[in-house]
Design an enzyme around this catalytic site. Structure first.
Site, mmCIF file in Angstrom:
data_model
loop_
_atom_site.group_PDB
_atom_site.id
_atom_site.type_symbol
_atom_site.label_atom_id
_atom_site.label_comp_id
_atom_site.label_asym_id
_atom_site.label_seq_id
_atom_site.Cartn_x
_atom_site.Cartn_y
_atom_site.Cartn_z
ATOM 1 N N GLU A 187 0.828 -1.217 0.000
ATOM 2 C CA GLU A 187 0.000 0.000 0.000
ATOM 3 C C GLU A 187 0.859 1.263 0.000
ATOM 4 O OE1 GLU A 187 -3.638 -0.378 2.141
ATOM 5 O OE2 GLU A 187 -3.740 -2.496 1.653
HETATM 6 C C1 LIG Z 1 1.938 -10.212 0.327
HETATM 7 C C2 LIG Z 1 1.613 -9.114 -0.643
HETATM 8 C C3 LIG Z 1 0.292 -8.749 -0.850
HETATM 9 C C4 LIG Z 1 -0.031 -7.753 -1.780
HETATM 10 N N1 LIG Z 1 -1.346 -7.483 -2.041
HETATM 11 C C5 LIG Z 1 -1.654 -6.645 -3.065
HETATM 12 C C6 LIG Z 1 -3.024 -6.489 -3.471
HETATM 13 O O1 LIG Z 1 -3.953 -7.059 -2.892
HETATM 14 N N2 LIG Z 1 -3.273 -5.685 -4.530
HETATM 15 C C7 LIG Z 1 -2.284 -5.021 -5.194
HETATM 16 O O2 LIG Z 1 -2.595 -4.309 -6.137
HETATM 17 N N3 LIG Z 1 -0.988 -5.152 -4.822
HETATM 18 C C8 LIG Z 1 -0.648 -5.949 -3.788
HETATM 19 N N4 LIG Z 1 0.667 -6.108 -3.417
HETATM 20 C C9 LIG Z 1 1.708 -5.394 -4.145
HETATM 21 C C10 LIG Z 1 2.360 -4.268 -3.355
HETATM 22 O O3 LIG Z 1 1.482 -3.190 -3.252
HETATM 23 C C11 LIG Z 1 3.671 -3.919 -4.067
HETATM 24 O O4 LIG Z 1 4.572 -4.973 -3.807
HETATM 25 C C12 LIG Z 1 4.251 -2.604 -3.621
HETATM 26 O O5 LIG Z 1 3.450 -1.548 -4.065
HETATM 27 C C13 LIG Z 1 5.683 -2.402 -4.130
HETATM 28 O O6 LIG Z 1 5.761 -2.627 -5.507
HETATM 29 P P1 LIG Z 1 6.878 -3.624 -6.105
HETATM 30 O O7 LIG Z 1 6.814 -4.869 -5.334
HETATM 31 O O8 LIG Z 1 6.704 -3.681 -7.558
HETATM 32 O O9 LIG Z 1 8.259 -2.937 -5.755
HETATM 33 P P2 LIG Z 1 9.007 -1.798 -6.596
HETATM 34 O O10 LIG Z 1 8.046 -0.743 -6.968
HETATM 35 O O11 LIG Z 1 9.817 -2.411 -7.651
HETATM 36 O O12 LIG Z 1 9.969 -1.222 -5.475
HETATM 37 C C14 LIG Z 1 11.112 -1.922 -5.001
HETATM 38 C C15 LIG Z 1 11.848 -1.037 -4.011
HETATM 39 O O13 LIG Z 1 12.261 0.164 -4.657
HETATM 40 C C16 LIG Z 1 11.754 1.278 -3.981
HETATM 41 N N5 LIG Z 1 11.371 2.323 -4.925
HETATM 42 C C17 LIG Z 1 10.544 2.223 -5.993
HETATM 43 N N6 LIG Z 1 10.393 3.415 -6.578
HETATM 44 C C18 LIG Z 1 11.129 4.290 -5.858
HETATM 45 C C19 LIG Z 1 11.366 5.683 -5.929
HETATM 46 N N7 LIG Z 1 10.770 6.463 -6.832
HETATM 47 N N8 LIG Z 1 12.167 6.235 -5.004
HETATM 48 C C20 LIG Z 1 12.759 5.502 -4.050
HETATM 49 N N9 LIG Z 1 12.574 4.187 -3.926
HETATM 50 C C21 LIG Z 1 11.770 3.586 -4.810
HETATM 51 C C22 LIG Z 1 10.525 0.774 -3.225
HETATM 52 O O14 LIG Z 1 10.239 1.579 -2.119
HETATM 53 C C23 LIG Z 1 10.973 -0.616 -2.832
HETATM 54 O O15 LIG Z 1 11.755 -0.529 -1.665
HETATM 55 C C24 LIG Z 1 1.006 -7.068 -2.462
HETATM 56 C C25 LIG Z 1 2.341 -7.399 -2.216
HETATM 57 C C26 LIG Z 1 2.652 -8.417 -1.332
HETATM 58 C C27 LIG Z 1 4.101 -8.780 -1.128
#
Ligand SMILES: Cc1cc2nc3c(=O)[nH]c(=O)nc-3n(C[C@H](O)[C@H](O)[C@H](O)COP(=O)(O)OP(=O)(O)OC[C@H]3O[C@@H](n4cnc5c(N)ncnc54)[C@H](O)[C@@H]3O)c2cc1C
Length: 556
Positions: A397
């Site tokens: 989130e």
């Molecule tokens: C168990 C679980 C349940 C989930 N449930 C849902 C759900 O029900 N519905 C849904 O839609 N999603 C869901 N998610 C997805 C979750 O919202 C995302 O994993 C989250 O938003 C992060 O996206 P990502 O994993 O692609 O990481 P990325 O966006 O690739 O980020 C990786 C890292 O890089 C950092 N980063 C990225 N961009 C920047 C920036 N501009 N500046 C600095 N740092 C940055 C992030 O903070 C993070 O530390 C779930 C995830 C998990 C693990």
């Protein structure tokens, strides 16, 4: 006070909501949630941890039967229409089995709110009663394999069918909680590959299929799968709100989700503290209980103080949210605008509790394992599970690296719009004054290149967050004066000291980065000086003593 205004001026104690003000009806709902967790969920922890998804589905339906899924859905659509303060209490009481809590939050908040806030009356009438009763379980599909933090970079597309009767969706969603047993998906897709929009998709629609369950670090009992959308045709009226306005639905739901997840964290940290206190009283080393050692007391005392500040901030925010949601007629034509305004107003405060709450939960459960020693590293005690599960809160989130900049960027944007006057230093609180000075210094120094100064923005965001939590704790302490809980003032004093000490380091980082002149440096650092006569060791010991005596968090 409107969103973000807390930074400019001081609030009065009577103007904020505190958990002590929860109504008897709210407490009754809280007890229902607590009993449900104790009797229906916790006895099945092993099965939940073994990824018994059918059991999780069954538990969700049982929660629905008790009204725990529709509590916040408006009465007009089959729910109880309870307020955010009561909703926060329910989230708190359900948290100690975090897989269940996440399934519950995904359904009640992020899956339901886009529809509740932005759906047409007909669409709400069609689906909300089913979601409210738990007959159907909801799921929220925003993230994709290639777009998580950058949610608006989604590739899933929606096209209107030639006869104008259907939307045809193609693409994929990733990490979608509740997938295995959801009957309804809130899915975000770009109309014609451009206009980000929100749709309701029923399970069983031809072309909708799911990936395998993800093997996760924690939250073992939730269903987390990919959604695969191949020419999925849905009725044209299943568009939520307007084409191109899906980001309103997504971001409003996420704002409320941040608040709700951290209300849950309050409950989880309370349980963590209680489990630690019990263990520290029982376990003996060197012929003494662990709780008699200063280093163990320091952990318990600090967790208690920070939890008091977080809890105060969460319920203050809940009360503020209630003030802006009050009076919205969910069936009226202007409901979407009013919900949008209400869910956006406290975006800064929702982001603050998200970062502070998730990081406190991480730290507290980490220290809980430490207090349990080798036993904490096993499944014999619940702290290992709590540590694994809570880790998601810093990622989901809105990862904290995304949410921290939201705090400062929203402040700056509102200042530009004339909604806030950041030049006015009307507060007497040093944390606030320093936060504002540093923010202005950053703007002056970096101007248009400020976005590239993430480390400094993050530091200022942390000082501002500490200011909000400290003020919330201080105002609540004022209200508790003369009550049996008046020693909450120890928490507030300790929290202030710890926050100032941390803020000094953060401020130095920013001042150095900005090459601040000596006068500015001296003025900012002077705002953050902790009281050198405060004996924080004694404060932590006193608080730890209270926690150990009652084997629980003593203030709620
Ligand atoms: C168990 C679980 C349940 C989930 N449930 C849902 C759900 O029900 N519905 C849904 O839609 N999603 C869901 N998610 C997805 C979750 O919202 C995302 O994993 C989250 O938003 C992060 O996206 P990502 O994993 O692609 O990481 P990325 O966006 O690739 O980020 C990786 C890292 O890089 C950092 N980063 C990225 N961009 C920047 C920036 N501009 N500046 C600095 N740092 C940055 C992030 O903070 C993070 O530390 C779930 C995830 C998990 C693990």
């Amino acid at each position: 006070m409107l969103g973000g205004e807390f930074l400019q001026r001081d609030e009065s104690a009577n103007a904020i909501f505190t958990p002590e003000g929860l109504s008897s009806e709210a407490r009754l709902m809280g007890r229902t949630a607590e009993e449900f967790l104790k009797k229906a969920v916790l006895p099945h922890v092993e099965r939940i941890e073994a990824h018994d998804i059918e059991l999780m589905a069954e538990l969700m339906h049982q929660a629905g039967d008790l009204g725990l899924l529709g509590a916040e859905v408006p009465v007009a659509y089959g729910g109880f229409g309870i307020d955010n303060c009561t909703g926060a209490l329910i989230a708190e009481k359900l948290n100690w089995q975090q897989s269940f809590a996440l399934s519950h939050e995904a359904h009640t908040v992020i899956a339901t709110l886009p529809l509740q806030y932005f759906g047409s009356h007909a669409l709400k009438a069609k689906y909300l009663p089913k979601l409210a009763s738990g007959e159907w379980i909801g799921s929220f599909g925003l993230s994709e394999a290639g777009s998580g933090s950058d949610a608006l970079g989604a590739q899933t597309r929606a096209e209107l069918s030639p006869d104008g009767q259907h939307w045809v969706l193609n693409g994929g969603k990733m990490w979608i909680t509740n997938t295995a047993f959801a009957q309804l998906f809130t899915v975000f897709a770009k109309v014609d590959g451009e206009k980000f929009s929100c749709f309701m998709v029923e399970a069983g629609t031809p072309g909708l299929s799911y990936g395998k369950e993800e093997h996760k670090l924690g939250m073992k009992g939730t269903s987390t799968r990919r959604l695969i959308l191949e020419n999925v045709q849905i009725p044209v009226e299943n568009l939520v709100g307007e084409v191109g306005k899906g980001h309103y639905a997504a971001f409003c739901a996420l704002n409320m989700g941040r608040f709700k997840l951290e209300a849950g964290a309050v409950g989880g940290i309370k349980e963590t503290l209680a489990v630690c206190a019990t263990y520290a009283n029982q376990r003996k080393q060197f012929n003494r209980t662990l709780g008699s050692f200063g280093m163990i007391q320091a952990k318990l005392g600090s967790i208690c103080a920070r939890l008091f500040a977080l809890e105060s901030a969460v319920y203050r925010l809940a009360g503020a949210l209630d003030s802006v949601f009050e009076g919205i007629d969910p069936t009226a034509d202007d409901a979407p605008q009013r919900y949008h305004h209400a869910a956006e107003e406290y975006a800064i405060e929702c982001s603050i509790v998200k970062v502070v709450g998730s990081e406190l939960y991480s730290w507290a459960t980490d220290e809980a394992i430490q207090i349990h020693g080798g036993y904490g590293y096993t499944e014999e005690f619940p702290v290992a599970r709590a540590w694994r599960d809570q880790r998601l809160l810093r990622i989901g989130e809105g990862a904290n690296e995304i949410v921290r900049p939201i705090i400062v960027n929203t402040l700056l944007r509102r200042a530009k719009q004339g909604r806030l006057d950041l030049s006015a230093q009307l507060s007497t609180c040093g944390l606030k004054r320093a936060g504002l000075q540093l923010l202005q210094l950053l703007v002056e120094t970096f101007g248009a290149a400020l976005a590239e100064e993430q480390e400094a923005l993050g530091a200022v965001s942390d000082i501002i967050s500490a200011a909000y939590c400290y003020e919330s704790a201080a105002l609540r302490t004022e209200k508790l004066k003369g009550t049996p809980q008046e020693n909450a003032r120890l928490c507030t004093a300790l929290y202030l000291h710890e926050s100032q000490t941390a803020a000094l380091a953060l401020a130095s980082l920013v001042l150095t980065r900005c090459h601040a002149d000596p006068a500015t440096t001296a003025s900012v650092l002077a705002e953050l000086q902790p009281d050198s006569t405060t004996d924080t060791i004694a404060l932590r010991r006193l608080l730890a003593g209270t926690v150990l005596n009652g084997e629980r968090y003593p203030f709620g």
